[in-house]
Design an enzyme around this catalytic site. Sequence first.
Site, PDB file in Angstrom:
ATOM      1  N   CYS A 110       2.779  -8.054  13.399  1.00  0.00           N
ATOM      2  CA  CYS A 110       4.404  -8.463  12.929  1.00  0.00           C
ATOM      3  C   CYS A 110       5.279  -7.359  13.629  1.00  0.00           C
ATOM      4  O   CYS A 110       5.109  -6.382  14.428  1.00  0.00           O
ATOM      5  CB  CYS A 110       4.385  -8.263  11.494  1.00  0.00           C
ATOM      6  SG  CYS A 110       4.464  -6.276  10.944  1.00  0.00           S
ATOM      7  N   GLU A 146      -5.931  -7.609   3.832  1.00  0.00           N
ATOM      8  CA  GLU A 146      -5.442  -8.677   4.639  1.00  0.00           C
ATOM      9  C   GLU A 146      -6.403  -9.225   5.197  1.00  0.00           C
ATOM     10  O   GLU A 146      -6.578 -10.690   5.471  1.00  0.00           O
ATOM     11  CB  GLU A 146      -4.319  -8.121   5.783  1.00  0.00           C
ATOM     12  CG  GLU A 146      -3.783  -9.161   6.503  1.00  0.00           C
ATOM     13  CD  GLU A 146      -3.000  -8.949   7.796  1.00  0.00           C
ATOM     14  OE1 GLU A 146      -2.441  -7.525   7.573  1.00  0.00           O
ATOM     15  OE2 GLU A 146      -2.982  -9.602   8.731  1.00  0.00           O
ATOM     16  N   SER A 186       5.818   0.438   4.070  1.00  0.00           N
ATOM     17  CA  SER A 186       5.654   0.238   2.600  1.00  0.00           C
ATOM     18  C   SER A 186       6.236   1.485   1.854  1.00  0.00           C
ATOM     19  O   SER A 186       6.176   1.670   0.528  1.00  0.00           O
ATOM     20  CB  SER A 186       4.318  -0.021   2.008  1.00  0.00           C
ATOM     21  OG  SER A 186       3.255   0.662   2.788  1.00  0.00           O
ATOM     22  N   HIS A 204      -0.612  -8.749   1.002  1.00  0.00           N
ATOM     23  CA  HIS A 204      -1.661  -8.803   1.969  1.00  0.00           C
ATOM     24  C   HIS A 204      -2.283 -10.066   1.876  1.00  0.00           C
ATOM     25  O   HIS A 204      -2.891 -10.555   2.746  1.00  0.00           O
ATOM     26  CB  HIS A 204      -2.566  -7.462   1.831  1.00  0.00           C
ATOM     27  CG  HIS A 204      -2.146  -6.340   1.518  1.00  0.00           C
ATOM     28  ND1 HIS A 204      -1.920  -5.714   0.319  1.00  0.00           N
ATOM     29  CD2 HIS A 204      -1.515  -5.557   2.504  1.00  0.00           C
ATOM     30  CE1 HIS A 204      -1.134  -4.743   0.517  1.00  0.00           C
ATOM     31  NE2 HIS A 204      -0.966  -4.385   1.908  1.00  0.00           N
ATOM     32  N   HIS A 240       0.839  -1.283   0.250  1.00  0.00           N
ATOM     33  CA  HIS A 240       0.025   0.057  -0.082  1.00  0.00           C
ATOM     34  C   HIS A 240       0.902   1.244  -0.025  1.00  0.00           C
ATOM     35  O   HIS A 240       1.019   1.992   1.041  1.00  0.00           O
ATOM     36  CB  HIS A 240      -0.945   0.021   1.201  1.00  0.00           C
ATOM     37  CG  HIS A 240      -2.201  -1.039   1.067  1.00  0.00           C
ATOM     38  ND1 HIS A 240      -2.904  -1.545   1.893  1.00  0.00           N
ATOM     39  CD2 HIS A 240      -2.581  -1.285  -0.056  1.00  0.00           C
ATOM     40  CE1 HIS A 240      -3.720  -2.248   1.493  1.00  0.00           C
ATOM     41  NE2 HIS A 240      -3.656  -2.156   0.253  1.00  0.00           N
ATOM     42  N   CYS A 278       3.089 -11.705   2.419  1.00  0.00           N
ATOM     43  CA  CYS A 278       4.170 -11.805   3.496  1.00  0.00           C
ATOM     44  C   CYS A 278       4.266 -13.250   4.390  1.00  0.00           C
ATOM     45  O   CYS A 278       3.003 -13.494   4.706  1.00  0.00           O
ATOM     46  CB  CYS A 278       3.852 -10.567   4.397  1.00  0.00           C
ATOM     47  SG  CYS A 278       5.008 -10.652   5.797  1.00  0.00           S
ATOM     48  N   HIS A 298     -10.182  -4.309   4.928  1.00  0.00           N
ATOM     49  CA  HIS A 298      -8.588  -4.379   4.712  1.00  0.00           C
ATOM     50  C   HIS A 298      -8.432  -5.540   3.884  1.00  0.00           C
ATOM     51  O   HIS A 298      -8.990  -6.695   4.269  1.00  0.00           O
ATOM     52  CB  HIS A 298      -7.797  -4.197   5.977  1.00  0.00           C
ATOM     53  CG  HIS A 298      -6.186  -3.872   5.527  1.00  0.00           C
ATOM     54  ND1 HIS A 298      -5.469  -5.115   5.126  1.00  0.00           N
ATOM     55  CD2 HIS A 298      -5.620  -2.809   5.352  1.00  0.00           C
ATOM     56  CE1 HIS A 298      -4.264  -4.521   4.884  1.00  0.00           C
ATOM     57  NE2 HIS A 298      -4.437  -3.215   4.794  1.00  0.00           N
ATOM     58  N   SER A 356      -2.481   2.809   3.989  1.00  0.00           N
ATOM     59  CA  SER A 356      -1.520   1.907   4.310  1.00  0.00           C
ATOM     60  C   SER A 356      -1.807   1.959   5.857  1.00  0.00           C
ATOM     61  O   SER A 356      -1.775   2.879   6.674  1.00  0.00           O
ATOM     62  CB  SER A 356       0.128   2.390   4.387  1.00  0.00           C
ATOM     63  OG  SER A 356       0.830   1.807   5.203  1.00  0.00           O
ATOM     64  N   SER A 357      -2.324   0.538   6.410  1.00  0.00           N
ATOM     65  CA  SER A 357      -2.783   0.275   7.898  1.00  0.00           C
ATOM     66  C   SER A 357      -1.562   0.707   8.824  1.00  0.00           C
ATOM     67  O   SER A 357      -1.781   1.502   9.618  1.00  0.00           O
ATOM     68  CB  SER A 357      -3.125  -1.059   7.996  1.00  0.00           C
ATOM     69  OG  SER A 357      -3.525  -1.198   9.406  1.00  0.00           O
TER      70      SER A 357
END
Length: 316
Positions: free
Chosen positions: A205, A134, A277, A82, A49, A104, A132, A233-234
């Site tokens: 993460c 992901e 990102s 994602h 993102h 990822c 989202h 972008s979260s």
Amino acid sequence: MQENKLRKRILLVSPRGFCAGVSRAIQIVELVLAKYENENVYVLHEVVHNKHVVEELNRHGAIFVDSLDDIPDGAITVFSAHGVSKAVEQKAVRKNLRVYDATCPIVDKVHRKVRRISDKDEEIIMIGHAKHQEVEGTVGQYTSSVGAMHVVNDIEEIGRVHINNPEKLHFVTQTTLSVDEAQSCIDALRKTFPLISGPATNDICYATQNRQQAVKDVAHLADVVLVVGSKNSSNSNRLSEVARQSGCVSYLIDDYTDVKPEMIAGKEVIAITSGASAPEYLIEEIVKHLNVNDEYDIENIGVSKEKQNFRLPEGL
Ligand code: SF4
């Protein structure tokens, strides 16, 4: 010395910028483009993102699409960092797509956990943002027709979830949440469902955790925290929130053109960080833009001890 004390400061926060999952995803697209230079290469969703990353890869030939329907049968396809749902994976097989998966590995680990629970027909609550990509991909790993997987965004939503068997209940989290907010939700989950099982802490993460901690450490030293990252972008959004919750003004900016005079007016100390990102050259451009009149001392603050590295998929 006296002169230095009067100078304004820019604090470059570490760790910041690319994580191992983002570096790997970008590298996968680059390698696939090089390997199939005479074919179209499609990427399902933004590979990460960040608009600059996407524009750059697009300039090199990557074709970004939002649906498998936009990809011709048999074409070369990259799945984004994602991750995707089982349904998307199965549709890609039906379309004979030649897929390179840039999911990822940390997201993939959560996928595997969800599949194991789904196979036992037990229920899952996922803490995350329902829309989202992901979260859509992770929820899409749950295929049991007997159990259920629920997504909660905050504590209020936990009270509205209907669970059939609280003794066989699990939780997972999105990987890029605010550590503190996720912990509040997990505490509420454990209180509401005392037998719920899940990770020792959360599934957030290392990169998200490290960048948030670095912002917390620096926020009290700064008059403003600029977070470089795209609006979708979260982990970048969470960084800006963490700075604000730490009592500092903060802005999420895509690049130096987003720096408005009112954001920095009267600010003696500007901290700059970036989401996982965001490329480093954007930070360099911002510093150059801010320091055009040589008003600032530039200081590095924090340390990056990140050594994480992920293997590339077979065949690249
Ligand atoms: S932010 Fe975390 S989960 Fe997302 S790609 Fe980077 S390492 Fe993986």
